[in-house]
Design an enzyme around this catalytic site. Structure first.
Site, PDB file in Angstrom:
ATOM      1  N   SER A  10       7.835  -0.360   1.826  1.00  0.00           N
ATOM      2  CA  SER A  10       6.087  -0.730   1.663  1.00  0.00           C
ATOM      3  C   SER A  10       6.258   0.569   0.567  1.00  0.00           C
ATOM      4  O   SER A  10       6.170   1.846   1.425  1.00  0.00           O
ATOM      5  CB  SER A  10       5.529  -0.349   3.130  1.00  0.00           C
ATOM      6  OG  SER A  10       4.568  -0.743   2.509  1.00  0.00           O
ATOM      7  N   HIS A  35       7.807  -4.844  -1.144  1.00  0.00           N
ATOM      8  CA  HIS A  35       6.306  -4.404  -0.980  1.00  0.00           C
ATOM      9  C   HIS A  35       4.672  -4.166  -1.273  1.00  0.00           C
ATOM     10  O   HIS A  35       5.148  -2.702  -0.876  1.00  0.00           O
ATOM     11  CB  HIS A  35       6.335  -4.846   0.540  1.00  0.00           C
ATOM     12  CG  HIS A  35       5.283  -5.174   1.425  1.00  0.00           C
ATOM     13  ND1 HIS A  35       5.047  -6.745   2.206  1.00  0.00           N
ATOM     14  CD2 HIS A  35       4.336  -4.971   2.180  1.00  0.00           C
ATOM     15  CE1 HIS A  35       4.378  -6.934   2.698  1.00  0.00           C
ATOM     16  NE2 HIS A  35       3.487  -5.655   2.647  1.00  0.00           N
ATOM     17  N   ASP A  37       1.023  -3.535  -0.844  1.00  0.00           N
ATOM     18  CA  ASP A  37      -0.272  -3.652   0.136  1.00  0.00           C
ATOM     19  C   ASP A  37      -1.538  -3.164  -0.416  1.00  0.00           C
ATOM     20  O   ASP A  37      -1.185  -2.142  -1.026  1.00  0.00           O
ATOM     21  CB  ASP A  37      -0.092  -2.615   1.586  1.00  0.00           C
ATOM     22  CG  ASP A  37       1.106  -3.666   2.425  1.00  0.00           C
ATOM     23  OD1 ASP A  37       0.713  -4.382   2.593  1.00  0.00           O
ATOM     24  OD2 ASP A  37       1.719  -2.230   2.791  1.00  0.00           O
ATOM     25  N   MET A  39      -5.835  -3.727  -0.351  1.00  0.00           N
ATOM     26  CA  MET A  39      -6.142  -3.424   0.965  1.00  0.00           C
ATOM     27  C   MET A  39      -7.550  -2.703   0.209  1.00  0.00           C
ATOM     28  O   MET A  39      -7.702  -2.374  -0.543  1.00  0.00           O
ATOM     29  CB  MET A  39      -6.559  -2.146   2.055  1.00  0.00           C
ATOM     30  CG  MET A  39      -5.302  -1.970   3.015  1.00  0.00           C
ATOM     31  SD  MET A  39      -4.935  -0.942   3.914  1.00  0.00           S
ATOM     32  CE  MET A  39      -2.916  -1.177   4.229  1.00  0.00           C
ATOM     33  N   HIS A  68       0.636  -8.002  -0.858  1.00  0.00           N
ATOM     34  CA  HIS A  68       0.306  -8.393   0.510  1.00  0.00           C
ATOM     35  C   HIS A  68      -1.076  -8.395   0.334  1.00  0.00           C
ATOM     36  O   HIS A  68      -1.555  -6.899   0.441  1.00  0.00           O
ATOM     37  CB  HIS A  68       0.582  -7.598   1.752  1.00  0.00           C
ATOM     38  CG  HIS A  68       0.655  -7.739   2.985  1.00  0.00           C
ATOM     39  ND1 HIS A  68       0.390  -7.261   3.793  1.00  0.00           N
ATOM     40  CD2 HIS A  68      -1.397  -8.815   3.604  1.00  0.00           C
ATOM     41  CE1 HIS A  68      -0.510  -7.555   5.031  1.00  0.00           C
ATOM     42  NE2 HIS A  68      -0.568  -8.886   4.218  1.00  0.00           N
ATOM     43  N   MET A  70      -4.844  -7.271   2.028  1.00  0.00           N
ATOM     44  CA  MET A  70      -5.825  -7.169   3.220  1.00  0.00           C
ATOM     45  C   MET A  70      -6.986  -7.132   2.825  1.00  0.00           C
ATOM     46  O   MET A  70      -7.550  -6.423   2.469  1.00  0.00           O
ATOM     47  CB  MET A  70      -4.947  -6.107   4.088  1.00  0.00           C
ATOM     48  CG  MET A  70      -3.792  -6.491   4.636  1.00  0.00           C
ATOM     49  SD  MET A  70      -3.195  -5.395   5.318  1.00  0.00           S
ATOM     50  CE  MET A  70      -1.463  -4.748   3.755  1.00  0.00           C
ATOM     51  N   MET A 139       1.762  -9.670  11.116  1.00  0.00           N
ATOM     52  CA  MET A 139       1.342  -8.331  11.758  1.00  0.00           C
ATOM     53  C   MET A 139       1.706  -8.066  13.136  1.00  0.00           C
ATOM     54  O   MET A 139       1.119  -8.497  13.846  1.00  0.00           O
ATOM     55  CB  MET A 139       0.248  -8.087  10.838  1.00  0.00           C
ATOM     56  CG  MET A 139      -0.380  -8.214   9.560  1.00  0.00           C
ATOM     57  SD  MET A 139       0.673  -7.876   8.314  1.00  0.00           S
ATOM     58  CE  MET A 139      -0.021  -5.874   8.777  1.00  0.00           C
ATOM     59  N   ASP A 177       5.485  -6.874   9.344  1.00  0.00           N
ATOM     60  CA  ASP A 177       5.115  -6.583   8.731  1.00  0.00           C
ATOM     61  C   ASP A 177       4.249  -5.351   9.804  1.00  0.00           C
ATOM     62  O   ASP A 177       3.573  -6.022   9.918  1.00  0.00           O
ATOM     63  CB  ASP A 177       4.219  -6.644   7.692  1.00  0.00           C
ATOM     64  CG  ASP A 177       3.748  -5.234   7.065  1.00  0.00           C
ATOM     65  OD1 ASP A 177       4.053  -4.157   7.447  1.00  0.00           O
ATOM     66  OD2 ASP A 177       3.025  -5.108   5.916  1.00  0.00           O
TER      67      ASP A 177
END
Length: 220
Positions: A10, A35, A37, A39, A68, A70, A139, A177
């Site tokens: 990640s 990966h 992330d 947000m 991903h 979020m 998650m 994750d």
């Protein structure tokens, strides 16, 4: 990318002042997927990166980018992340009002759609959308921050999802994750996980190569 069990570092835990260097270290170690992330400070209480950084990452690596989201209202950004070079694009069940439409649009844009579930969301909610997903992301911490502890009941959730996928005769990948470490990676993999996301376990434990290979060895 093969369908054997793999570790996905990640990049949230990488050195953002020298991201290209850490990506090169990942490549040299034999990493198969990265990966990323995203947000927004609304869906989760943290803000990370957006399409411009994903685009910059895409320019320095050919590895698949597992993005991903979020974020609230992910539909507004699907085209942007496709244009930035995302390979997989995962949205949260909890953030999508019309999930089938969102997943279909991700596929139309040339990406592989994934759906993520927060810890308190039952896997049964996936029964209608599962045939349309390339990936389901469980998650195993509450999303928003790296470095949290693995929620133990996630193991049962992974096992039940694996059974559901088999019962529907699908090839959907299971990704996990949150809180994946050397201590629990084997049990997470054995439960039926295909892709284990690891942040601090890769980037904060000595060299990237040694940490990655140790985790990889643990799940074989």
């Amino acid at each position: 990318m093969t369908h054997s069990k793999i570790i996905a570092p990640s990049l949230l835990s990488a050195n953002f002042a020298n991201l290209e260097y850490d990506i090169r270290q990942c490549e040299d170690a034999g990493v198969q997927i990265l990966h990323v992330d995203v947000m927004d400070g609304h869906f989760v209480p943290n803000i990370t990166i957006g399409p411009p950084v994903v685009k910059a990452i895409r320019k320095v690596t050919r590895l698949p980018l597992d993005t991903h989201l979020m974020i609230e209202e992910p539909d507004r950004y699907l085209e942007a992340f496709a244009g930035a070079g995302s390979t997989y694009l995962t949205v949260h069940y909890e953030a999508c009002r019309h999930l089938h439409r969102t997943v279909t649009r991700i596929k139309e844009l040339g990406m592989k759609p994934g759906v993520s579930l927060n810890p308190a969301t039952p896997i049964e909610f996936l029964s209608e959308i599962l045939p349309y997903c390339d990936l389901v992301l469980i998650m195993s911490v509450n999303p928003g921050f790296g470095g949290q502890s693995f929620i133990p009941t996630s193991i049962d959730k992974i096992q039940n999802l694996s059974a559901m996928i088999r019962s529907m005769n699908l090839s959907t990948l299971i990704e996990v994750d949150g809180g994946v470490t050397l201590d629990n990676a084997a049990s997470v993999a054995e439960a039926g996980t295909d892709i284990l996301v690891a942040g601090s376990a890769v980037f904060a434990q000595g060299t990237i190569e040694a940490s990655f290979k140790e985790l990889q060895q643990a799940i074989r």
